[in-house]
Scaffold this motif. Structure first.
Motif, mmCIF file in Angstrom:
data_model
loop_
_atom_site.group_PDB
_atom_site.id
_atom_site.type_symbol
_atom_site.label_atom_id
_atom_site.label_comp_id
_atom_site.label_asym_id
_atom_site.label_seq_id
_atom_site.Cartn_x
_atom_site.Cartn_y
_atom_site.Cartn_z
ATOM 1 N N ALA A 40 -8.343 0.290 55.383
ATOM 2 C CA ALA A 40 -8.485 -1.152 55.160
ATOM 3 C C ALA A 40 -8.461 -1.438 53.658
ATOM 4 C CB ALA A 40 -9.796 -1.645 55.770
ATOM 5 N N PRO A 41 -8.196 -2.701 53.264
ATOM 6 C CA PRO A 41 -8.205 -3.051 51.842
ATOM 7 C C PRO A 41 -9.508 -2.635 51.175
ATOM 8 C CG PRO A 41 -7.278 -4.847 53.112
ATOM 9 C CD PRO A 41 -7.799 -3.841 54.112
ATOM 10 N N GLY A 42 -9.397 -1.995 50.025
ATOM 11 C CA GLY A 42 -10.572 -1.552 49.283
ATOM 12 C C GLY A 42 -11.114 -0.199 49.709
ATOM 13 N N SER A 43 -10.533 0.393 50.741
ATOM 14 C CA SER A 43 -11.049 1.676 51.233
ATOM 15 C C SER A 43 -10.523 2.836 50.395
ATOM 16 C CB SER A 43 -10.632 1.882 52.690
ATOM 17 O OG SER A 43 -9.225 2.046 52.791
ATOM 18 N N MET A 44 -11.253 3.942 50.468
ATOM 19 C CA MET A 44 -10.814 5.157 49.792
ATOM 20 C C MET A 44 -9.496 5.647 50.393
ATOM 21 S SD MET A 44 -12.845 8.788 49.317
ATOM 22 C CE MET A 44 -13.029 9.014 51.096
ATOM 23 N N GLY A 45 -9.351 5.458 51.704
ATOM 24 C CA GLY A 45 -8.135 5.905 52.356
ATOM 25 C C GLY A 45 -6.902 5.202 51.821
ATOM 26 N N LEU A 46 -6.995 3.884 51.658
ATOM 27 C CA LEU A 46 -5.843 3.143 51.132
ATOM 28 C C LEU A 46 -5.554 3.557 49.696
ATOM 29 C CD1 LEU A 46 -3.677 1.044 51.542
ATOM 30 C CD2 LEU A 46 -5.314 -0.730 50.883
ATOM 31 N N LEU A 49 -3.697 6.781 49.782
ATOM 32 C CA LEU A 49 -2.323 6.599 50.243
ATOM 33 C C LEU A 49 -1.442 6.020 49.141
ATOM 34 C CD1 LEU A 49 -2.832 5.236 53.878
ATOM 35 C CD2 LEU A 49 -2.019 7.506 53.194
ATOM 36 N N VAL A 50 -1.980 5.082 48.392
ATOM 37 C CA VAL A 50 -1.219 4.483 47.287
ATOM 38 C C VAL A 50 -0.928 5.540 46.230
ATOM 39 C CG1 VAL A 50 -1.301 2.821 45.399
ATOM 40 C CG2 VAL A 50 -2.045 2.147 47.686
ATOM 41 N N GLU A 51 -1.906 6.384 45.940
ATOM 42 C CA GLU A 51 -1.695 7.452 44.958
ATOM 43 C C GLU A 51 -0.593 8.405 45.414
ATOM 44 O OE1 GLU A 51 -5.521 9.224 44.605
ATOM 45 O OE2 GLU A 51 -6.313 7.669 43.260
ATOM 46 N N ALA A 52 -0.510 8.612 46.734
ATOM 47 C CA ALA A 52 0.467 9.563 47.274
ATOM 48 C C ALA A 52 1.846 8.954 47.475
ATOM 49 C CB ALA A 52 -0.047 10.132 48.595
ATOM 50 N N PHE A 53 1.888 7.668 47.879
ATOM 51 C CA PHE A 53 3.171 7.085 48.291
ATOM 52 C C PHE A 53 3.609 5.879 47.455
ATOM 53 C CE2 PHE A 53 1.483 9.183 52.121
ATOM 54 C CZ PHE A 53 2.534 10.054 52.390
ATOM 55 N N GLY A 54 2.751 5.419 46.560
ATOM 56 C CA GLY A 54 3.159 4.341 45.671
ATOM 57 C C GLY A 54 2.682 2.967 46.090
ATOM 58 N N ASP A 55 2.771 2.012 45.153
ATOM 59 C CA ASP A 55 2.292 0.644 45.379
ATOM 60 C C ASP A 55 3.102 -0.105 46.426
ATOM 61 O OD1 ASP A 55 0.292 0.959 43.489
ATOM 62 O OD2 ASP A 55 1.558 0.212 41.843
ATOM 63 N N ALA A 56 4.306 0.359 46.735
ATOM 64 C CA ALA A 56 5.176 -0.365 47.662
ATOM 65 C C ALA A 56 4.632 -0.379 49.086
ATOM 66 C CB ALA A 56 6.577 0.245 47.658
ATOM 67 N N ILE A 57 3.632 0.451 49.379
ATOM 68 C CA ILE A 57 3.074 0.471 50.734
ATOM 69 C C ILE A 57 1.955 -0.558 50.908
ATOM 70 C CG2 ILE A 57 3.630 2.927 50.990
ATOM 71 C CD1 ILE A 57 0.557 3.443 50.776
ATOM 72 N N VAL A 58 1.699 -1.340 49.868
ATOM 73 C CA VAL A 58 0.662 -2.368 49.948
ATOM 74 C C VAL A 58 1.315 -3.738 50.096
ATOM 75 C CG1 VAL A 58 -1.318 -3.443 48.805
ATOM 76 C CG2 VAL A 58 -0.903 -0.989 48.539
ATOM 77 N N GLY A 62 -2.854 -7.377 50.124
ATOM 78 C CA GLY A 62 -3.695 -6.227 49.801
ATOM 79 C C GLY A 62 -3.893 -5.244 50.936
ATOM 80 N N SER A 63 -3.337 -5.546 52.106
ATOM 81 C CA SER A 63 -3.470 -4.645 53.250
ATOM 82 C C SER A 63 -2.355 -3.604 53.244
ATOM 83 C CB SER A 63 -3.425 -5.435 54.557
ATOM 84 O OG SER A 63 -2.153 -6.034 54.729
ATOM 85 N N LEU A 64 -2.508 -2.600 54.073
ATOM 86 C CA LEU A 64 -1.499 -1.556 54.186
ATOM 87 C C LEU A 64 -0.260 -2.112 54.891
ATOM 88 C CD1 LEU A 64 -0.656 1.446 53.987
ATOM 89 C CD2 LEU A 64 -1.765 1.786 56.205
ATOM 90 N N ASP A 65 0.886 -1.934 54.277
ATOM 91 C CA ASP A 65 2.166 -2.292 54.894
ATOM 92 C C ASP A 65 2.615 -1.093 55.711
ATOM 93 O OD1 ASP A 65 4.847 -2.771 55.517
ATOM 94 O OD2 ASP A 65 5.209 -3.874 53.659
#
Length: 301
Positions: A40-46, A49-58, A62-65
């Protein structure tokens, strides 16, 4: 406490069963809900994921795309492994938190769409499969949920087969009729089997088999295998072998072989908590009134 694994193919009607159980007091743990929660937005998991796959997945909000993530994460095996390495530990940790918070007398219902595919059936006291034929599920998905037919067929094809589900099912709830029929069947299961099962586990009482429940087993030929797998999940490395053995009447007889007396002593608590209370020293029965069994623990020579 007992843990029940609830599963079924997409469009089978699992949500109706889950809602019926909740109405009767189930402690529900929804795997899909947890999977969304940990990213979810603001979670460690997101963040991971952004660190691994980039900002384009947001997404803009602010939610996960999820489609954007899927395009990157399922591009190759390495990317898929990265995704699983991030999400699976978070999902597991959150699930364990919820399990730890469950009351001692809870009937914990874990709603897991991919229970069969993930090979986790042995880790539950009981596995309930909700089933409907593929054509009926396809009709429900396209008419009631508005899913494109090609997409619906692809989703169904990607999941476990009826044969695979039946191999691990302790209970088979048919949903070829109305939602009311399915809810009634789920309510009977709760009253006649789940509540007695949980009470027997808590009091360490061997169940008196109920013939109608025993006869309703969805795959009697696979019962010894299901019981063996369940026992392995309970005893783990304390055993060197679990043998399905013979059948006495309608009661499967299984044998757990352990290395020494110390290992055998540890099973005195593990087996009853797992659904097999003691009958006598080294002999255990089943707390489930729909799945009788006799388990003997022996020390290897």
């Amino acid at each position: 406490m007992i843990r029940l694994g609830l599963t079924g193919g997409i469009g089978a009607g699992k949500s109706t069963v889950a809602a019926t159980f909740v109405d009767r007091g189930a402690y529900i743990i929804d795997a899909d809900k947890i999977a969304r929660e940990v990213v979810a937005p603001g979670s460690m998991g997101l963040t991971q994921l952004v660190e691994a796959f980039g900002d384009a997945i947001v997404a803009a909000d602010g939610s996960l795309d999820r489609p954007a993530l899927a395009a990157k994460a399922f591009a190759d095996d390495a990317s898929r492994a990265t995704l699983n390495g991030i999400t699976h530990p978070l999902i597991g940790a959150r699930t364990q938190e919820l399990l730890d918070a469950a009351p001692d007398d809870a009937i914990v219902v874990q709603d897991i769409p991919l229970l069969v595919e993930n090979h986790t059936a042995p880790f539950f006291h009981l596995v309930v499969v909700v089933h409907a034929d593929e054509d009926l599920r396809l009709h429900r998905l396209t008419t009631m949920r508005g899913v494109d037919e090609a997409d619906a067929r692809a989703r169904i094809a990607a999941q476990a087969t009826e044969e695979q589900r039946r191999a691990v099912a302790d209970v088979w709830l048919d949903n070829s009729g109305s939602a009311e029929d399915l809810a009634a069947a789920a309510a009977r299961l709760w009253d006649e089997r789940l509540m007695p099962f949980e009470a027997n586990v808590r009091s360490r009482t061997v169940a008196v088999p109920i013939p109608a429940l025993v006869d309703a087993d969805p795959n009697p030929a696979a019962l010894p295998s299901r019981l063996s797998n369940r026992l392995w999940a309970i005893v783990g490395d304390k055993a060197v072998a679990v043998d399905a053995g013979s059948v006495r009447g309608s009661i499967p007889r299984l044998r757990v072989t352990v290395r020494d007396d110390d290992a055998a002593s540890k099973l005195v608590d593990l087996l009853p908590a797992g659904g097999f209370p003691a009958v006598a020293e080294g002999v255990y029965g089943a707390a489930d009134p729909g799945r009788p069994a006799e388990v003997t623990v022996v020390v290897t020579d």
